[in-house]
Design a protein around this motif. Structure first.
Motif, PDB file in Angstrom:
ATOM      1  N   TRP A  55       2.516  14.269   0.336  1.00  0.00           N
ATOM      2  CA  TRP A  55       3.072  13.451   1.368  1.00  0.00           C
ATOM      3  C   TRP A  55       4.790  13.198   0.478  1.00  0.00           C
ATOM      4  N   ALA A  56       4.209  13.240  -1.093  1.00  0.00           N
ATOM      5  CA  ALA A  56       6.058  12.680  -1.588  1.00  0.00           C
ATOM      6  C   ALA A  56       6.735  14.205  -1.508  1.00  0.00           C
ATOM      7  N   GLU A  57       6.222  15.055  -1.533  1.00  0.00           N
ATOM      8  CA  GLU A  57       7.205  16.515  -1.886  1.00  0.00           C
ATOM      9  C   GLU A  57       8.051  16.585  -0.763  1.00  0.00           C
ATOM     10  N   GLY A  58       8.803  15.509   0.136  1.00  0.00           N
ATOM     11  CA  GLY A  58       9.155  15.770   1.251  1.00  0.00           C
ATOM     12  C   GLY A  58       8.674  14.680   2.644  1.00  0.00           C
ATOM     13  N   PRO A  59       9.863  14.510   3.443  1.00  0.00           N
ATOM     14  CA  PRO A  59       9.700  14.205   4.751  1.00  0.00           C
ATOM     15  C   PRO A  59       8.694  14.880   5.336  1.00  0.00           C
ATOM     16  N   ARG A  60       7.656  14.121   5.612  1.00  0.00           N
ATOM     17  CA  ARG A  60       6.413  14.706   6.318  1.00  0.00           C
ATOM     18  C   ARG A  60       6.196  14.668   7.777  1.00  0.00           C
ATOM     19  N   LEU A  79      -9.880   9.020   4.049  1.00  0.00           N
ATOM     20  CA  LEU A  79     -10.413   9.987   3.234  1.00  0.00           C
ATOM     21  C   LEU A  79     -11.249   9.193   2.315  1.00  0.00           C
ATOM     22  N   THR A  80     -11.853  10.409   1.836  1.00  0.00           N
ATOM     23  CA  THR A  80     -13.183  10.068   1.230  1.00  0.00           C
ATOM     24  C   THR A  80     -13.530  10.250  -0.165  1.00  0.00           C
ATOM     25  N   SER A  81     -12.654  10.219  -0.913  1.00  0.00           N
ATOM     26  CA  SER A  81     -12.251   9.849  -2.714  1.00  0.00           C
ATOM     27  C   SER A  81     -11.583  10.219  -2.887  1.00  0.00           C
ATOM     28  N   SER A  82     -11.002  10.220  -4.410  1.00  0.00           N
ATOM     29  CA  SER A  82      -9.816   9.466  -5.119  1.00  0.00           C
ATOM     30  C   SER A  82      -8.946  11.043  -4.870  1.00  0.00           C
ATOM     31  N   SER A  83      -9.400  12.112  -4.978  1.00  0.00           N
ATOM     32  CA  SER A  83      -9.591  13.237  -5.610  1.00  0.00           C
ATOM     33  C   SER A  83      -8.199  13.415  -4.077  1.00  0.00           C
ATOM     34  N   GLU A  84      -8.304  13.249  -2.798  1.00  0.00           N
ATOM     35  CA  GLU A  84      -8.523  13.794  -1.665  1.00  0.00           C
ATOM     36  C   GLU A  84      -7.442  12.740  -0.957  1.00  0.00           C
ATOM     37  N   LEU A  85      -7.269  11.351  -2.269  1.00  0.00           N
ATOM     38  CA  LEU A  85      -5.804  10.863  -2.271  1.00  0.00           C
ATOM     39  C   LEU A  85      -5.010  10.766  -2.685  1.00  0.00           C
ATOM     40  N   VAL A  86      -5.347  11.522  -3.289  1.00  0.00           N
ATOM     41  CA  VAL A  86      -3.895  11.855  -4.856  1.00  0.00           C
ATOM     42  C   VAL A  86      -3.409  12.901  -4.404  1.00  0.00           C
ATOM     43  N   GLU A 119       1.215  -1.611   0.157  1.00  0.00           N
ATOM     44  CA  GLU A 119      -0.419  -0.575  -0.250  1.00  0.00           C
ATOM     45  C   GLU A 119       0.987   0.882   0.252  1.00  0.00           C
ATOM     46  N   PHE A 120       1.991   1.272   1.275  1.00  0.00           N
ATOM     47  CA  PHE A 120       2.838   2.304   0.423  1.00  0.00           C
ATOM     48  C   PHE A 120       3.930   2.474  -1.203  1.00  0.00           C
ATOM     49  N   ASP A 121       3.518   1.405  -1.412  1.00  0.00           N
ATOM     50  CA  ASP A 121       4.904   1.791  -2.556  1.00  0.00           C
ATOM     51  C   ASP A 121       3.544   2.229  -3.952  1.00  0.00           C
ATOM     52  N   VAL A 122       1.839   1.906  -3.240  1.00  0.00           N
ATOM     53  CA  VAL A 122       1.360   2.631  -4.150  1.00  0.00           C
ATOM     54  C   VAL A 122       1.102   4.130  -3.517  1.00  0.00           C
ATOM     55  N   PHE A 123       0.572   4.308  -2.913  1.00  0.00           N
ATOM     56  CA  PHE A 123       0.748   5.623  -2.523  1.00  0.00           C
ATOM     57  C   PHE A 123       1.503   6.632  -2.712  1.00  0.00           C
ATOM     58  N   GLN A 124       3.561   6.155  -2.572  1.00  0.00           N
ATOM     59  CA  GLN A 124       3.774   6.465  -2.902  1.00  0.00           C
ATOM     60  C   GLN A 124       3.985   7.364  -4.694  1.00  0.00           C
ATOM     61  N   LEU A 125       3.435   6.302  -5.138  1.00  0.00           N
ATOM     62  CA  LEU A 125       3.305   6.756  -6.955  1.00  0.00           C
ATOM     63  C   LEU A 125       2.714   7.361  -7.205  1.00  0.00           C
ATOM     64  N   ILE A 126       1.379   7.601  -6.720  1.00  0.00           N
ATOM     65  CA  ILE A 126       0.224   7.651  -6.708  1.00  0.00           C
ATOM     66  C   ILE A 126       0.395   9.301  -6.729  1.00  0.00           C
ATOM     67  N   GLY A 127       1.553   9.774  -5.155  1.00  0.00           N
ATOM     68  CA  GLY A 127       1.966  10.932  -4.695  1.00  0.00           C
ATOM     69  C   GLY A 127       3.016  11.653  -6.360  1.00  0.00           C
ATOM     70  N   GLN A 128       3.434  10.506  -6.784  1.00  0.00           N
ATOM     71  CA  GLN A 128       4.811  11.112  -8.206  1.00  0.00           C
ATOM     72  C   GLN A 128       3.638  11.445  -9.474  1.00  0.00           C
ATOM     73  N   GLY A 129       2.119  10.956  -8.753  1.00  0.00           N
ATOM     74  CA  GLY A 129       1.573  11.727 -10.064  1.00  0.00           C
ATOM     75  C   GLY A 129       1.663  10.085 -11.395  1.00  0.00           C
ATOM     76  N   LYS A 130       1.596   9.164 -10.865  1.00  0.00           N
ATOM     77  CA  LYS A 130       1.375   8.226 -11.757  1.00  0.00           C
ATOM     78  C   LYS A 130      -0.123   7.677 -12.132  1.00  0.00           C
ATOM     79  N   SER A 131      -0.403   7.312 -12.683  1.00  0.00           N
ATOM     80  CA  SER A 131      -1.924   6.258 -12.553  1.00  0.00           C
ATOM     81  C   SER A 131      -2.035   4.850 -12.426  1.00  0.00           C
ATOM     82  N   THR A 132      -3.264   4.383 -12.010  1.00  0.00           N
ATOM     83  CA  THR A 132      -3.885   3.113 -11.782  1.00  0.00           C
ATOM     84  C   THR A 132      -2.601   2.500 -13.041  1.00  0.00           C
ATOM     85  N   LYS A 133      -2.664   2.834 -14.088  1.00  0.00           N
ATOM     86  CA  LYS A 133      -2.255   2.199 -15.267  1.00  0.00           C
ATOM     87  C   LYS A 133      -0.416   1.694 -15.245  1.00  0.00           C
ATOM     88  N   GLU A 134      -0.227   3.287 -14.760  1.00  0.00           N
ATOM     89  CA  GLU A 134       1.753   3.263 -14.614  1.00  0.00           C
ATOM     90  C   GLU A 134       1.548   2.316 -13.293  1.00  0.00           C
TER      91      GLU A 134
END
Length: 259
Positions: A243-248, A230-237, A190-205
């Motif tokens: 988070w991906a911008e730097g150590p939180r 979180l309640t929506s995909s936009s909130e998740l992104v 899940e953390f891998d997926v979260f990181q890649l979402i933060g890098q702007g990757k789509s589900t396909k990517e």
């Protein structure tokens, strides 16, 4: 008239000039200690080959094998019997973190060193908690990698000075109540997926990058939203990008989600 007795034969005199045999001491060459066997796990063949040649050229080291996935590594490690495993984080199907956990359970005496392109601020502590003995980003270079391998084979834990300072501060500084970020509750995948979402990757990517199906990525996204409140995909992104911008700072995701 009795015949005179013949004189007794005298023993032949030793030739003082003859060479005296001297025992020759057997000179035995001291045996060199066996080279440490290092096994490489990376899904890029060129990276494995380059690292293998570098390790083979280093006195006292040898590359005893390699694998492109966690599954292949488990099988080959039991055959090669290495002294150390060097692995990346991103691998097909199952991640390097999962490989570390598997090896910690099946072969706890075998040290594992993570050499990865992934930011140490996000992955080093997770790798150490999983059972790794060291973490180094690939941008640090080959000399630092060899130095880390030596430290780990000597029984030490190896991380960068910046990471060591961060870990020590985490132990020594008192943590405010409720400051634990919910991101830490995510599983490694899940953390891998979260990181890649933060890098702007789509589900396909993300699916292609992690060698997962689209459906599996969607399931992970759902679990992440639930755990982070979180309640929506936009909130998740939005939260993943922050988070991906730097150590939180601790608790930031939870606090911002409620704003």
């Amino acid at each position: 008239m009795k015949p005179k007795p013949s004189p007794r034969a005298r023993p032949a005199a030793k030739d003082k000039t003859a060479a005296t045999a001297v025992p020759v001491a057997t000179v035995t060459k001291s045996k060199e200690p066996p080279r440490k066997r290092i096994f490489l796990v990376d899904d890029h063949p060129m990276m494995r080959d380059g690292m293998g040649r570098l390790i083979d050229s280093e006195p006292g080291f040898m590359c005893c094998g390699g694998a492109k996935s966690a599954e292949e590594a488990i099988s080959e490690i039991s055959r090669c019997k290495p002294d150390l495993v060097v692995t990346d984080i991103t691998l097909p199907n199952r991640s390097g973190l999962e490989l570390i956990k598997d090896l910690a359970a099946s072969n706890p005496e075998l040290p594992v060193f993570v050499y990865s392109m992934h930011d140490e601020n996000f992955y080093a502590e997770r790798a150490l908690r999983a059972g790794a003995r060291g973490y180094l980003m690939k941008e640090a270079g080959s000399e630092k990698m060899l130095e880390a391998i030596r430290q780990i084979l000597a029984g030490e834990v190896s991380v960068s000075p910046a990471m060591a300072s961060k870990i020590l501060k985490g132990f020594s500084a008192p943590q405010p109540r409720g400051s634990h970020s919910p991101v830490h509750s995510l599983t490694d995948r899940e953390f891998d997926v979260f990181q890649l979402i933060g890098q702007g990757k789509s589900t396909k990517e993300i699916a292609a990058k992690l060698h997962l199906s689209h459906k599996t990525v969607a399931v992970h996204r759902g679990h992440i939203k639930e755990k982070l409140g979180l309640t929506s995909s936009s909130e998740l992104v939005h939260q993943a990008i922050r988070w991906a911008e730097g150590p939180r700072s601790t608790g930031e995701v939870a606090n911002s989600a409620n704003q």
